[in-house]
Write an enzyme that holds these catalytic residues in place. Structure first.
Site, PDB file in Angstrom:
ATOM      1  N   SER A   7       0.847  -1.196   0.000  1.00 18.12           N
ATOM      2  CA  SER A   7       0.000   0.000   0.000  1.00 18.12           C
ATOM      3  C   SER A   7       0.880   1.243   0.000  1.00 18.12           C
ATOM      4  CB  SER A   7      -0.894   0.001   1.236  1.00 18.12           C
ATOM      5  OG  SER A   7      -1.509   1.264   1.367  1.00 18.12           O
ATOM      6  N   HIS A  32      -1.290  -1.128  -4.174  1.00 16.78           N
ATOM      7  CA  HIS A  32      -2.567  -0.714  -3.575  1.00 16.78           C
ATOM      8  C   HIS A  32      -2.535   0.799  -3.342  1.00 16.78           C
ATOM      9  CE1 HIS A  32      -6.211  -1.589  -1.160  1.00 16.78           C
ATOM     10  NE2 HIS A  32      -5.751  -0.699  -0.297  1.00 16.78           N
ATOM     11  N   ASP A  34      -4.641   3.975  -1.838  1.00  9.68           N
ATOM     12  CA  ASP A  34      -5.739   4.349  -0.938  1.00  9.68           C
ATOM     13  C   ASP A  34      -6.187   5.785  -1.146  1.00  9.68           C
ATOM     14  OD1 ASP A  34      -6.114   2.001   0.834  1.00  9.68           O
ATOM     15  OD2 ASP A  34      -4.005   2.360   1.314  1.00  9.68           O
ATOM     16  N   MET A  36      -8.698   8.672   0.218  1.00  6.02           N
ATOM     17  CA  MET A  36      -9.530   9.036   1.376  1.00  6.02           C
ATOM     18  C   MET A  36     -10.004  10.473   1.218  1.00  6.02           C
ATOM     19  SD  MET A  36      -7.116   7.547   4.377  1.00  6.02           S
ATOM     20  CE  MET A  36      -6.405   5.900   4.290  1.00  6.02           C
ATOM     21  N   HIS A  65      -8.323   1.697  -3.968  1.00  8.20           N
ATOM     22  CA  HIS A  65      -9.290   1.485  -2.886  1.00  8.20           C
ATOM     23  C   HIS A  65      -9.904   2.835  -2.524  1.00  8.20           C
ATOM     24  CE1 HIS A  65      -9.639   0.366   1.721  1.00  8.20           C
ATOM     25  NE2 HIS A  65     -10.820   0.570   1.166  1.00  8.20           N
ATOM     26  N   MET A  67     -11.967   5.099  -0.371  1.00  3.57           N
ATOM     27  CA  MET A  67     -12.629   5.338   0.921  1.00  3.57           C
ATOM     28  C   MET A  67     -13.270   6.708   0.803  1.00  3.57           C
ATOM     29  SD  MET A  67      -9.634   3.717   3.252  1.00  3.57           S
ATOM     30  CE  MET A  67      -8.510   3.767   1.870  1.00  3.57           C
ATOM     31  N   MET A 138     -11.931  -5.493   5.062  1.00  5.30           N
ATOM     32  CA  MET A 138     -11.056  -4.654   5.888  1.00  5.30           C
ATOM     33  C   MET A 138     -10.754  -5.374   7.202  1.00  5.30           C
ATOM     34  SD  MET A 138     -10.289  -2.015   4.137  1.00  5.30           S
ATOM     35  CE  MET A 138      -9.275  -1.281   5.425  1.00  5.30           C
ATOM     36  N   ASP A 176      -7.028  -6.201   4.018  1.00  6.00           N
ATOM     37  CA  ASP A 176      -6.316  -4.922   4.080  1.00  6.00           C
ATOM     38  C   ASP A 176      -6.348  -4.401   5.511  1.00  6.00           C
ATOM     39  OD1 ASP A 176      -5.274  -2.393   3.642  1.00  6.00           O
ATOM     40  OD2 ASP A 176      -6.981  -1.661   2.466  1.00  6.00           O
ATOM     41  N   GLY A 198       0.926  -2.268   4.043  1.00  6.45           N
ATOM     42  CA  GLY A 198       1.521  -0.945   3.955  1.00  6.45           C
ATOM     43  C   GLY A 198       2.793  -0.871   4.761  1.00  6.45           C
TER      44      GLY A 198
HETATM   45  C1  DX5 Z   1      -6.257   1.732   5.663  1.00  6.22           C
HETATM   46  C2  DX5 Z   1      -5.843   1.459   4.247  1.00  6.22           C
HETATM   47  C3  DX5 Z   1      -4.770   0.453   4.126  1.00  6.22           C
HETATM   48  C4  DX5 Z   1      -3.459   0.827   4.781  1.00  6.22           C
HETATM   49  C5  DX5 Z   1      -2.893  -0.455   5.322  1.00  6.22           C
HETATM   50  O1  DX5 Z   1      -7.416   2.467   5.657  1.00  6.22           O
HETATM   51  O2  DX5 Z   1      -6.946   1.005   3.491  1.00  6.22           O
HETATM   52  O3  DX5 Z   1      -4.552   0.074   2.766  1.00  6.22           O
HETATM   53  O4  DX5 Z   1      -2.523   1.421   3.918  1.00  6.22           O
HETATM   54  O5  DX5 Z   1      -1.788  -0.165   6.096  1.00  6.22           O
HETATM   55  P1  DX5 Z   1      -1.119  -1.258   7.059  1.00  6.22           P
HETATM   56  O6  DX5 Z   1      -0.746  -2.426   6.201  1.00  6.22           O
HETATM   57  O7  DX5 Z   1       0.053  -0.527   7.616  1.00  6.22           O
HETATM   58  O8  DX5 Z   1      -2.148  -1.624   8.087  1.00  6.22           O
HETATM   59 ZN    ZN Z   2      -6.567   0.138   1.479  1.00  5.65          ZN
END
Ligand code: DX5
Ligand code: ZN
Length: 218
Positions: A7, A32, A34, A36, A65, A67, A138, A176, A198
């Site tokens: 990620s 990946h 993200d 947000m 992804h 969010m 998740m 994830d 990540g």
């Molecule tokens: C959280 C994200 C993840 C995040 C995961 O909302 O969707 O993709 O980057 O990070 P780690 O692997 O550090 O939990």
């Molecule tokens: Zn994610």
């Protein structure tokens, strides 16, 4: 086949192209990304311009992804910005609009994914299973990297794997949040075949060792 998706949320954003190249060399199967919006989750990350630049910098499969609240408004633009797969949260709008978002992603020739938050039951994916290429469970509350894995989510992974097998669907099952070399084997055992990581990849100096460890060959 187990695929590892680092990620980029945990990458150094000033060196995104180099970071993507580094994890590709280290054995990443996809990347990946993200997004947000500060509404659906209490954090803001990145959007179209960053994805567009990253698209030019790497040929890795880009797993986006969202969010984001009411993602129907944006899915086509993420496809145009270079996503190979766009996933939307089932909680982010009413059912009709989620179905429409998934169908617009596929109409763009991209893969469509559906995501469920920790408090959402596995059954929430059932009406959409024939319309998606990936389900994402998740394993932390979305919004931040570096949180602890929630083992209670494994039963949902197991249930969804059961439905995918039962219906013989061509649908990937991704997890994830908090995935590392310790939690990954539990996710794989429960039926996940795409593992997002990540901090467990970008937080490590030796990314090849980190990815091998998550894959279970370290
Ligand atoms: C959280 C994200 C993840 C995040 C995961 O909302 O969707 O993709 O980057 O990070 P780690 O692997 O550090 O939990
Ligand atoms: Zn994610």
């Amino acid at each position: 086949m187990i695929r590892i998706a680092p990620s980029v949320l945990s990458a150094d954003f000033a060196f995104l192209a180099a970071e993507a190249e580094d994890v590709k060399r280290a054995g990443a199967d996809l990347l990946h990304f993200d997004v947000m919006d500060g509404e659906f989750v209490p954090n803001i990350s990145m959007g179209f311009p960053v994805l567009k630049s990253l698209r030019k910098a790497t040929d890795l499969f880009l797993d986006v992804h969202l969010m984001v609240d009411r993602p129907l408004r944006y899915v086509e633009r993420f496809c145009d910005a270079g996503a190979d797969l766009v996933s939307v949260h089932v909680e982010a709008d009413m059912a009709e609009n989620i179905a429409e978002a998934l169908s617009r992603i596929r109409a763009k020739g991209r893969k469509a994914g559906l995501v469920i938050k920790p408090k959402t039951p596995a059954e929430a994916v059932l009406p959409y299973l024939d319309a998606v290429d990936l389900v994402l469970v998740m394993t932390v509350e979305p919004g931040f990297g570096g949180q602890s894995f929630m083992p209670d989510m494994l039963d949902k992974v197991r249930a969804i794997r059961g439905w995918i097998t039962e219906r013989a669907l061509d649908c990937a099952l991704e997890v994830d949040g908090g995935v590392d070399a310790v939690t990954a084997p539990r996710c794989i055992e429960a039926g996940a075949d795409v593992l997002v990581a990540g901090s467990a990849v970008f937080g490590k100096a030796d990314r090849a060792a980190a990815i091998a460890g998550i894959r279970g060959i370290g």
